[in-house]
Design an enzyme around this catalytic site. Structure first.
Site, PDB file in Angstrom:
ATOM      1  N   CYS A 137       9.487   3.068   1.158  1.00 22.52           N
ATOM      2  CA  CYS A 137       8.929   1.973   1.962  1.00 22.52           C
ATOM      3  C   CYS A 137       7.940   2.512   2.986  1.00 22.52           C
ATOM      4  CB  CYS A 137      10.053   1.207   2.653  1.00 22.52           C
ATOM      5  SG  CYS A 137       9.475  -0.113   3.727  1.00 22.52           S
ATOM      6  N   CYS A 140       8.242   0.811   6.473  1.00 17.25           N
ATOM      7  CA  CYS A 140       9.403   1.285   7.237  1.00 17.25           C
ATOM      8  C   CYS A 140       9.175   2.665   7.831  1.00 17.25           C
ATOM      9  CB  CYS A 140      10.644   1.346   6.335  1.00 17.25           C
ATOM     10  SG  CYS A 140      10.993  -0.120   5.375  1.00 17.25           S
ATOM     11  N   ASP A 141       8.563   3.563   7.064  1.00 16.67           N
ATOM     12  CA  ASP A 141       8.627   4.988   7.396  1.00 16.67           C
ATOM     13  C   ASP A 141       7.304   5.664   7.690  1.00 16.67           C
ATOM     14  OD1 ASP A 141      11.341   4.746   6.945  1.00 16.67           O
ATOM     15  OD2 ASP A 141      11.216   5.379   4.864  1.00 16.67           O
TER      16      ASP A 141
END
Length: 402
Positions: A137, A140-141
């Site tokens: 992701c 997300c990261d």
């Protein structure tokens, strides 16, 4: 009949737990079925979380523990079980949820939050370094890899678009592509964006043979598919964008699924089966994030509560009524409906009948059940069954109902 829940929530991820909070707080008897030993879904496997509004910094497990504690506060019941089937009961209202261990659980409504898992290729080192340099992701990261060098696996729209997004943070992106030079699986616009980005380079005719590292990823082994040659490439992380797999196998031939196997829902998160809703990554949707899953869960919970109230009101006031009932399917913003209503009230009073009004926008399931396509439509029910019916009647036609 065994114990009947107001709602059974299948899946204990962000969507399911959010739904649990809203359902239980709304005084619904709520059961969450989770196949794993711990609740939290994919989020519980994320080491760091920085993009959930109001939570400046947390771990995925930490946030999901808070979700679970919130459910516990309102009395949500939890049970570990693998759901194998879902069916509408013969009464058209209750749902039967079957589990692998042979249980059959009954509910007035169901919310599905089983999620979707990133497709795992099974590359050596992939599982070992998940959340330690292997990510699925970018949203997300990405900021964890600021000014670092990363490898991206995949060449479809998601892989290309996420690679472009990652260049806002990282030093460089090297995309490992199975195809000949210049061939990507993404659409033309996405390809043009990637080819024009100075931070993105390509390793053609290749695949990742192994992900390497100590405690964290520090490199990959790249295999050339034409020559078989294996080379070492240093990197600080590997992003896998080869699709996701929705957890919907138990729903085949039960509710409508998209071509990719995701659940098709409307704006109330309702599926093609009345009283069955879905939330989170299992839905056919644009963005799959913890915050959108939580929002889905809230919508599904409120919609499920209203569905149950509506069905119970319908049964009590119409289906189980001892005397005949006039039901007016109408809309409070429809002029014909407003004009007819005083005449209906007068008729009901004169004949000693109960008049029940159903707003077709709010009560679409019941309207569809009785094939109501025009408003106003008036149906006289006797012993729970339609006895006479008028569609868009004039006031002087109402006597025909009785």
């Amino acid at each position: 009949m065994s114990e009947v829940y107001d709602v059974i929530i299948i899946g204990g991820g962000a969507g399911g737990l959010s739904a649990g909070v809203y359902c239980a707080r709304g005084k619904m008897k709520t059961l969450v079925l989770e196949s794993s030993s711990n609740t939290g879904g994919q989020c519980a496997k994320t080491s760091e979380l920085e993009n959930y509004p109001g939570i400046v910094e947390s771990t995925g497990p930490g946030l999901m523990n808070m979700f679970r504690a919130h459910c516990d506060k309102f009395g949500v019941e939890f049970q570990r079980a693998q759901v194998t089937g879902l069916a509408l009961d013969s009464d058209g209202f209750h749902k039967r949820v079957t589990t692998r261990d042979g249980q059959t659980l009954m509910a007035k409504s169901v919310i599905i939050g089983t999620g979707a898992n990133p497709r795992v290729l099974g590359i050596k080192g992939e599982r070992e370094f998940t959340a330690k340099g292997v990510s699925y992701c970018a949203t997300c990261d990405a900021d964890f890899y600021e000014d670092l060098d990363i490898i991206v696996v995949g060449s479809g729209n998601t892989a290309v678009e996420e690679s472009v997004f990652l260049t806002k943070f990282v030093n460089s992106v090297r995309m490992v592509v199975l195809h000949d030079e210049g061939v990507l699986d993404a659409d033309r616009t996405a390809q043009e964006q990637a080819f024009a980005n100075d931070k993105i380079s390509f390793i053609w005719n290749s695949c990742v043979d192994e992900i390497c590292g100590d405690e964290l990823v520090n490199g990959v082994k790249i295999k050339n598919l034409k020559t078989g040659e294996i080379t070492d490439e240093a990197c600080d992380g590997v992003f896998m964008f080869v699709g996701t797999v929705p957890m919907t196998d138990f729903l085949k031939d039960t509710i409508e699924l998209s071509k990719g196997g995701y659940i098709v829902v409307d704006d109330k998160q309702e599926t093609s089966m009345p009283g069955v809703f879905a939330a989170g990554d299992v839905c056919d949707k644009f963005l799959r994030q913890v915050v959108t899953a939580a929002g889905d869960g809230a919508v599904a919970a409120v919609a499920a509560d209203r569905y149950v109230q509506e069905e119970e009101h319908w049964s009590e006031s119409v289906l189980d009524a001892e005397k005949d009932v006039l039901v007016a399917f109408w809309s409070p913003v429809d002029p014909k409906s407003l004009e007819l209503m005083p005449h209906l009230e007068a008729l009901a009073a004169d004949k000693g009948l109960r008049l029940v009004t159903m707003d077709t926008y709010k009560s679409r399931n019941i309207a569809d059940r009785y094939e109501v396509s025009q408003i106003p439509t008036v149906i006289r029910f006797s012993q729970g069954e339609p006895a006479s019916r008028l569609e868009a009647p004039a006031a002087d036609q109402l006597e025909k109902l009785v």
